[in-house]
Design an enzyme around this catalytic site. Structure first.
Site, mmCIF file in Angstrom:
data_model
loop_
_atom_site.group_PDB
_atom_site.id
_atom_site.type_symbol
_atom_site.label_atom_id
_atom_site.label_comp_id
_atom_site.label_asym_id
_atom_site.label_seq_id
_atom_site.Cartn_x
_atom_site.Cartn_y
_atom_site.Cartn_z
ATOM 1 N N LYS A 166 -4.583 -10.043 -0.379
ATOM 2 C CA LYS A 166 -5.984 -9.751 -0.033
ATOM 3 C C LYS A 166 -6.875 -10.925 -0.432
ATOM 4 O O LYS A 166 -6.823 -11.943 0.233
ATOM 5 C CB LYS A 166 -6.356 -8.409 -0.628
ATOM 6 N N SER A 185 -9.534 1.547 -1.397
ATOM 7 C CA SER A 185 -9.295 0.667 -0.252
ATOM 8 C C SER A 185 -10.033 1.110 0.996
ATOM 9 O O SER A 185 -10.330 0.286 1.851
ATOM 10 C CB SER A 185 -7.797 0.554 0.020
ATOM 11 N N HIS A 224 -7.962 -4.520 -4.277
ATOM 12 C CA HIS A 224 -9.197 -4.941 -3.608
ATOM 13 C C HIS A 224 -10.257 -5.444 -4.575
ATOM 14 O O HIS A 224 -11.360 -5.793 -4.159
ATOM 15 C CB HIS A 224 -9.758 -3.786 -2.772
HETATM 16 C C1 LIG Z 1 -2.805 -3.324 0.279
HETATM 17 C C2 LIG Z 1 -2.616 -2.449 -0.890
HETATM 18 C C3 LIG Z 1 -1.380 -2.321 -1.495
HETATM 19 C C4 LIG Z 1 -0.136 -2.930 -0.925
HETATM 20 O O1 LIG Z 1 -0.074 -4.280 -1.157
HETATM 21 P P1 LIG Z 1 0.873 -5.173 -0.233
HETATM 22 O O2 LIG Z 1 1.075 -6.408 -1.028
HETATM 23 O O3 LIG Z 1 0.133 -5.402 1.034
HETATM 24 O O4 LIG Z 1 2.126 -4.388 -0.047
HETATM 25 C C5 LIG Z 1 -1.287 -1.577 -2.647
HETATM 26 N N1 LIG Z 1 -2.367 -0.957 -3.164
HETATM 27 C C6 LIG Z 1 -3.574 -1.023 -2.574
HETATM 28 C C7 LIG Z 1 -4.727 -0.315 -3.188
HETATM 29 C C8 LIG Z 1 -3.734 -1.763 -1.418
HETATM 30 O O5 LIG Z 1 -4.901 -1.828 -0.822
#
Ligand SMILES: *Cc1c(COP(=O)(O)O)cnc(C)c1O
Length: 389
Positions: free
Chosen positions: A235, A177, A203
């Protein structure tokens, strides 16, 4: 009586002195390539909305239609009457998208990771994780009470050398990330041996791999090599929520034992409807077109940055970090860009290790080629003297 200012004041003052104080800018527009934050319009290079679907009219219309049919909220947890038709349909569509028997929707990615790891690892187990894994994967191992060990970033040889027979689970981001690089999944699957391999592709899904099916599909792997796949919906999908996908037994075990699934209210069904619309876009011609445009922007950004003498990290994804060293340097660079109307996130410790702060440029399919060129010029013009070319 507890006096919050007296008790917490020193902690906050220390954060401020170290340049680590966090504040939330106020978003005063819909999310997108241009946003208004704290009353100022910016070109936005700080979102995870890689395909530009968060404010796309189709998921928004599906959300509104879903609310008319199903109301604003689910009203209960999944096991207690909150599991609605849109959740069921979304799960089937997500499972088909990632080529697995089943998928199970969670309320957030953070909760999915906590729940899955706690369900699969116990106190006698060791969980191995990449040093740069997302905080929620780390916290999952902690919640499980398992022994948490970290292998060197994207280094399956380090894992193979150091892991013992007590390894229950190996967990990794699919696309990291903060660095935007891809995990070496084929080699990790080998190094994981008979332990569970869990990939959090928050991602990658929607963005990388054939048809946007993510980093596991990009590596040509399936359920046999990666039995536990987690995806998030906030995302590239542009909505909210998350899911875990795998075979029938895995999903039934999660329904029965994952505490962050059982003891929480189901996602609003309307949100599931919005995500179904996003998934249809991702799998359709428009998704293909948006990914192609995004790929062209990534290539253009990297070529332009190289030409402008900006150091980049190795990343084939929309996440393009620029090393900045100390937290203060990263903050100063982001502030200077902000004064020119560009919103870029400064990523600082504890999110990344001390001394490795960076700017995290993130590109989306809603950006134009001209905006990429303008960003590169602004990055070059504002680069602090401490940042080597
Ligand atoms: C954003 C993210 C999460 C968390 O997801 P949410 O739905 O925003 O709680 C988990 N793992 C990774 C790698 C992320 O980038």
């Amino acid at each position: 009586m507890a006096d919050a200012a007296q008790r917490l004041g020193p902690l906050l003052a220390r954060r401020e002195a170290e340049g680590l104080y966090r504040r939330r800018p106020l978003l005063e527009s819909a999310p997108g390539a241009r946003v208004v934050l704290d009353g100022v319009e910016y070109r936005n290079f700080a979102s995870n909305d890689y395909l530009g679907l968060a404010a796309h009219p189709e998921p928004a219309a599906a959300l509104a239609g879903g609310a008319r049919s199903w109301g604003a909220g689910a009203g209960a947890a999944h096991l207690l009457g909150g599991h609605a038709g849109p959740h069921q349909a979304l799960e089937a569509e997500l499972a088909a998208f990632v080529g697995r028997e089943r998928a199970l929707v969670f309320s957030t990615g953070y909760m999915a990771n906590l729940g899955v790891i706690e369900a699969l690892a116990g106190r006698r187990d060791t969980v191995w994780e990449d040093r740069l894994n997302h905080a929620s994967l780390i916290d999952g191992a902690r919640l499980a009470g398992a022994r948490l060990r970290r292998y060197a970033h994207a280094d399956p040889a380090d894992l193979a050398r150091r892991r013992g027979d007590d390894t229950a689970l190996v967990a990794t981001d699919g696309v990291f990330s903060m660095d935007g690089d891809l995990a070496p999944l084929t080699e990790l699957a080998e190094a994981a041996g008979k332990s569970w391999l869990m990939v959090d592709d928050a991602h990658g899904l929607g963005v990388v791999g054939p048809g946007g099916r993510g980093s596991v599909a990009a590596a040509g792997l399936g359920t046999a090599e990666v039995p536990v796949l987690v995806g998030t919906l906030g995302k590239a999908f542009g909505t909210f929520g998350a899911f875990v996908a795998g075979d029938e037994a895995l999903i039934e075990a999660m329904v029965n034992t994952a505490r962050t699934f059982i003891y929480t209210t189901a996602l609003p069904p309307a949100v599931a409807e919005a995500t179904r619309a996003s998934l249809a876009l991702i799998q359709g011609e428009e998704g293909e077109r948006r990914r192609a445009h995004l790929d062209a922007l990534i290539r253009r950004f990297r070529a332009g940055a190289a030409e402008a003498g900006l150091a980049l990290m190795e990343s084939p994804t929309p996440i393009q970090p620029l090393p900045a060293g100390e937290a203060e340097t990263a903050s100063a660079w982001a502030d200077a860009l902000g004064k020119r109307g560009f919103r870029v996130a400064a990523v600082r410790p504890p999110t990344v290790p001390p001394g490795t702060a960076r700017l995290r440029v993130s590109l989306t399919a809603d950006h134009t080629e001209a905006e990429i060129d303008e960003l590169v010029a602004a990055l070059a013009a504002t680069r602090p003297a401490e940042v080597p070319a």
